[in-house]
Design a protein around this motif. Structure first.
Motif, mmCIF file in Angstrom:
data_model
loop_
_atom_site.group_PDB
_atom_site.id
_atom_site.type_symbol
_atom_site.label_atom_id
_atom_site.label_comp_id
_atom_site.label_asym_id
_atom_site.label_seq_id
_atom_site.Cartn_x
_atom_site.Cartn_y
_atom_site.Cartn_z
ATOM 1 N N VAL A 116 46.981 32.240 40.895
ATOM 2 C CA VAL A 116 47.055 33.345 41.851
ATOM 3 C C VAL A 116 48.158 34.322 41.446
ATOM 4 C CG1 VAL A 116 47.406 33.962 44.267
ATOM 5 C CG2 VAL A 116 46.162 31.870 43.683
ATOM 6 N N ALA A 117 49.297 33.808 41.001
ATOM 7 C CA ALA A 117 50.387 34.677 40.554
ATOM 8 C C ALA A 117 49.940 35.530 39.377
ATOM 9 C CB ALA A 117 51.603 33.843 40.178
ATOM 10 N N ALA A 118 49.195 34.936 38.452
ATOM 11 C CA ALA A 118 48.691 35.682 37.305
ATOM 12 C C ALA A 118 47.687 36.747 37.739
ATOM 13 C CB ALA A 118 48.046 34.733 36.302
ATOM 14 N N ALA A 119 46.855 36.419 38.732
ATOM 15 C CA ALA A 119 45.870 37.370 39.230
ATOM 16 C C ALA A 119 46.548 38.548 39.923
ATOM 17 C CB ALA A 119 44.910 36.671 40.196
ATOM 18 N N VAL A 120 47.566 38.267 40.730
ATOM 19 C CA VAL A 120 48.312 39.331 41.423
ATOM 20 C C VAL A 120 48.960 40.263 40.395
ATOM 21 C CG1 VAL A 120 50.350 39.810 42.842
ATOM 22 C CG2 VAL A 120 48.714 38.046 43.546
ATOM 23 N N LEU A 136 38.226 40.326 36.211
ATOM 24 C CA LEU A 136 39.503 39.640 36.399
ATOM 25 C C LEU A 136 39.360 38.143 36.103
ATOM 26 C CD1 LEU A 136 42.468 39.686 37.311
ATOM 27 C CD2 LEU A 136 41.643 39.411 39.678
ATOM 28 N N SER A 137 38.301 37.540 36.600
ATOM 29 C CA SER A 137 38.105 36.099 36.366
ATOM 30 C C SER A 137 37.878 35.811 34.882
ATOM 31 C CB SER A 137 36.924 35.586 37.198
ATOM 32 O OG SER A 137 35.716 36.233 36.826
ATOM 33 N N ARG A 186 40.075 33.487 32.490
ATOM 34 C CA ARG A 186 39.303 32.354 31.955
ATOM 35 C C ARG A 186 39.004 31.293 33.014
ATOM 36 N NH1 ARG A 186 42.028 31.504 25.915
ATOM 37 N NH2 ARG A 186 41.662 33.655 25.200
ATOM 38 N N VAL A 187 38.590 31.756 34.184
ATOM 39 C CA VAL A 187 38.140 30.862 35.254
ATOM 40 C C VAL A 187 36.874 31.448 35.842
ATOM 41 C CG1 VAL A 187 40.461 30.033 35.834
ATOM 42 C CG2 VAL A 187 39.543 32.057 37.002
#
Length: 257
Positions: A139-143, A159-160, A164-165
């Motif tokens: 989540v931190a990486a996504a933010v 974004l995903s 790589r998820v």
């Protein structure tokens, strides 16, 4: 006036300190400041403020510079501010990276007390505690990815892929940690950026759309109206400083017949 926006959020005082002398911020309301240089202690807060940090708290706030500092601050008042203070709790320094539009809004409020601009600042600092939360690594990486690349990010699918998820896993983890899905968060970041650009008269809606990741002005207007409740043009008009009305000379006591 039937509806007075200043009842909900307005800028009632500004302050600036350049140097190493202590400063006390007083009065009712919420003080929001940005430390653009140096290091500063906030009485009652263990963590010192560093360059780029955002000051949040109710008065009285006593600031003691640890070095040569520059701080710009404004005091906000109104019903929305009262609700913000209830959730804020103790005064603190917050990481400025979580509200990148705050510094520019603060600078503009030094010369204008437009209620919409004050409200935009309140919204900008509403996420100022995000970097202090123990977010999961994903989540931190996504933010960080959203805030760094919101203008060019196509959507949650892209974004995903970058992280790589799967999309479903990212949405589930993001919503569990922050309470909103990543798509909603991305839209919010873009709207923050739109508001900042709307405060500059030189940008038209097509340009703003291109700079903030919207496919065009029409789509920007639809999303903005849905999220904010008014059109970009109406928001810009409300945020603009009132025109300067020249003072009339005093009336003469003489009577002409």
């Amino acid at each position: 006036m039937i509806f007075d926006p200043t009842m909900y959020c307005s800028c009632t005082k500004t302050a600036e300190r350049d140097g190493d002398e202590p400063l006390t911020l007083d009065g009712a309301g919420l003080w929001v400041g940005v430390l653009s240089r140096g290091s500063c202690l906030l009485e009652g807060c263990e963590k010192p403020g560093q360059s780029g940090d955002v000051l949040l708290g109710a008065a009285p706030l006593t600031l003691v510079p640890r070095s040569d500092c520059h701080l710009v601050a404004v005091r906000l008042t109104g019903y929305c501010v009262d609700g913000f203070l209830v959730r804020l709790g103790e005064a603190r320094w917050a990481d400025g990276a979580s509200c990148p539009g705050a510094a520019e809004l603060l600078a503009r409020l030094q010369g204008s007390s437009a209620p919409a601009m004050a409200y935009a600042l309140l919204c900008a600092v509403g996420k100022a505690d995000e970097t202090t939360r123990p977010l999961p690594a994903l989540v931190a990486a996504a933010v960080e990815a959203i805030r760094q690349n919101y203008m060019a990010l196509y959507g949650v699918e892209e974004l995903s892929e970058q992280l790589r998820v799967t999309k479903s896993h990212l949405v589930r983890a993001f919503k569990q940690a922050l309470g909103v899905p990543p798509g909603k968060y991305l839209t919010g970041v873009r709207i923050e950026a739109v508001k900042t650009l709307l405060l500059a008269d030189e940008y038209n809606l097509d340009t703003i759309a291109g700079l903030t990741g919207f496919s065009g002005a029409n789509y920007l207007c639809r999303v903005f109206k849905r999220e904010v409740g008014v059109s970009p043009a109406a928001w810009r008009a409300a945020a603009a400083p009132p025109p300067v009305v020249p003072k009339l000379p005093p009336r003469s006591n003489e009577m002409f017949v």
